[in-house]
Design an enzyme around this catalytic site. Structure first.
Site, short mmCIF file in Angstrom:
data_model
loop_
_atom_site.label_atom_id
_atom_site.label_comp_id
_atom_site.label_asym_id
_atom_site.label_seq_id
_atom_site.Cartn_x
_atom_site.Cartn_y
_atom_site.Cartn_z
CG ASP A 92 -2.29 0.59 0.92
OD1 ASP A 92 -2.35 1.83 0.82
OD2 ASP A 92 -3.27 -0.16 0.79
CB SER A 100 -9.26 0.12 0.32
OG SER A 100 -8.77 0.41 -0.94
CG HIS A 155 -5.31 3.89 1.08
ND1 HIS A 155 -4.90 2.60 0.90
CD2 HIS A 155 -6.62 3.92 0.73
CE1 HIS A 155 -5.91 1.87 0.45
NE2 HIS A 155 -6.97 2.65 0.33
#
Length: 524
Positions: free
Chosen positions: A122, A355, A162
């Site tokens: 990520d 996600s 994120h």
């Protein structure tokens, strides 16, 4: 249970009719909620756009006048919460996703993902104790890689936010006000790989390098789970995509790969890469509609990508909580700075997307593997799918098609107790797929009315909730038979189109920026 609570005590008297107290007032439109509060003489103290709510000071009389108001769906006490510290941590807020899938029940039995390595490719992670340390306060990070600079760093950082958010959803060791864990697998190991920049853009080469690095260190760090919370539009058959090929290698190596379905729903055939790989566990998103204690209003998230894939496979395989998910995020990250309205108390951030749903499932897989470390990836997938709960109407019919919800919402308690084997990836051969001697077609087709259906040689086939995981072999050139003709064709959002035949770019730019982190922020 309120997801967002303020650390405040009730206020003193402000009017003639009882003292004003702090409440969270929620509806379907924040403007209408705010207007309703002001109309009864209340004071709006905060705007909580993520949940279409406001914080408000209301006297008992004012609150009573709001009860039953058409714009108001819920009035919740703005409770004071206890400060919980973990090596210098700050306020801990309630999360509900571990409870919604049954993980909290396994935690009570000592099943917390201990010893299982979860690799997350990520945007990186920050130095937050709930992310870096397990429930005992010990360092859980066993290896890290910055795939962009090709350096094994002590901490690659997270300029986006994120990656930290996704990691905390899967693994946070923080606890809620009720003493429950914030994360799904609070004692799992973390192997962090940064392959995306601050804006969530990444390159195939960096992601593939990260996968290669993970597979090479599988035994060293007991890496059993690989979380891929990103998506890109397909540009070829699944077997021709180099990122997918790397993902298939990881699966073949014994790593359970969990991929986000994508946030391009609700239209059909919107599953992205690498979620279109038939072998892996592809995850769509559902939302509890801000009422976690009330399952009757749960729904599929509107953004959740829908199958089938071009090759006829039913995707997603399962769904998991992915709406208004609370997780850790650094205040100086790109997402926190760009969307400050979703930040909560300086440590937490609320996001929605597949996600987050994928991260929930990755944590769930770690729980299963702690209890049954000998499970193969296919068996893990089989048990999650065979025990999932599809959304149904009051009459017992499916509330959503299998192309929207797959087998349904995962139930990790049932999956942990299951003994079924061999029900996932039936008829597939990953070795043949990778060496190019065989490729595979799923059982999805389109009927004359344009409806997507699941068929086999004898017609409709959907038995036990997971029969669609089978496939048919494509050896060499495969000509679509009449039963698998896609009537009417399909227009791709990227400019590709086919009607009976596939048309792909001659030379896809695989190494150019093309994969982006699945960071859907607006409300579902």
């Amino acid at each position: 249970m309120a997801l967002l609570v303020a650390l405040v005590a009730p206020s003193g008297p402000t009017g003639a009719v009882g003292p004003a107290e702090r409440w969270l007032v929620q509806g379907h439109d924040i403007g209408a909620v705010e207007a309703a509060v002001q109309a009864v003489g209340g004071t709006v103290t905060e705007r909580l756009g993520i949940i279409q709510a406001v914080g408000a000071r209301l006297t008992p009389a004012q609150r009573a006048r709001l009860e039953g108001h058409g714009a108001i769906t819920r009035i919740v006490e703005d409770r004071a919460v206890a400060i919980s510290r973990n090596g210098g941590g700050t306020t801990v807020y309630d999360t509900v996703y571990p409870t919604l899938i049954g993980a909290s029940l396994l935690h009570a039995q000592g099943i917390t993902g201990a010893g299982i390595g979860v690799a997350v490719i990520d945007t990186g992670y920050i130095t937050d104790n709930f992310v870096q340390k397990d429930a005992s306060g010990s360092n859980r990070i066993t290896a890290t890689l910055d795939a962009i600079t090709d350096q094994e760093l002590p901490n690659p950082g997270d300029p986006s936010g994120h990656g930290t958010h996704v990691t905390s959803v899967a693994l946070s060791s923080g606890r809620t006000t009720a003493g429950l864990y914030n994360g799904v697998a609070p004692n799992a190991r973390l192997i962090g790989i940064r392959a995306f920049d601050a804006t969530g853009a990444g390159r195939y080469v960096d992601i593939i390098q990260g996968i290669d690095w993970v597979v090479a260190r599988k035994a060293q760090h007991n890496i059993r789970v690989l979380n891929l919370s990103f998506s890109a539009p397909p540009q070829s058959h699944y077997w021709d995509d180099p990122l997918n090929q790397a993902v298939m290698r990881a699966w073949q190596a014994g790593i359970v790969v969990v991929a986000a379905a994508g946030n391009d729903g609700p239209n059909p055939m919107t599953i992205g890469v690498p979620g279109n790989v038939p072998y892996v566990i592809t995850v769509g998103a559902f939302t509890d509609n801000y009422t976690p204690a009330n399952a009757t209003d749960d729904k599929l998230a509107s953004f959740s990508s829908t199958g089938p894939t071009v090759e006829g496979f039913v995707k997603p395989d399962v769904v998991a909580p992915g709406g208004h998910v609370l997780g850790v995020m650094g205040t100086n990250s790109y997402l926190a700075a760009t969307y400050p309205q979703f930040q909560v108390d300086g440590r937490y951030f609320t996001m929605s997307g597949t996600s987050q749903a994928a991260a929930v499932v990755s944590g769930a897989v770690a729980l299963l593997l702690q209890q049954n470390p000998g499970l193969t990836p296919a068996t893990v997938k089989c048990r999650l799918m065979s025990t999932a709960r599809p959304a149904q109407t009051v009459t017992g019919s499916l509330a959503y098609t299998i192309f929207q919800q797959g087998a349904g919402l995962i139930d990790v308690v049932a999956a942990n107790s299951a003994t079924v084997n061999g029900c996932a990836n039936q008829g597939l051969n990953i070795a043949a797929d990778l060496n190019g001697t065989q490729h595979f077609q799923g059982m999805a087709s389109q009927d004359p009315d344009g409806n997507y259906i699941v068929v086999d040689g004898s017609g409709f086939a959907w038995s036990g909730g997971f029969a669609w995981s089978g496939g048919f072999a494509w050896s060499g050139n495969y000509i679509w038979s009449t039963g698998f003709a896609w009537s009417g064709g399909f227009a791709w959002s990227g400019g590709f189109a086919w009607s009976g035949n596939y048309v792909w770019p001659d030379q896809p730019a695989w190494t150019s920026s093309g994969a982006s982190v699945n960071r859907w922020v607006p409300q579902e």
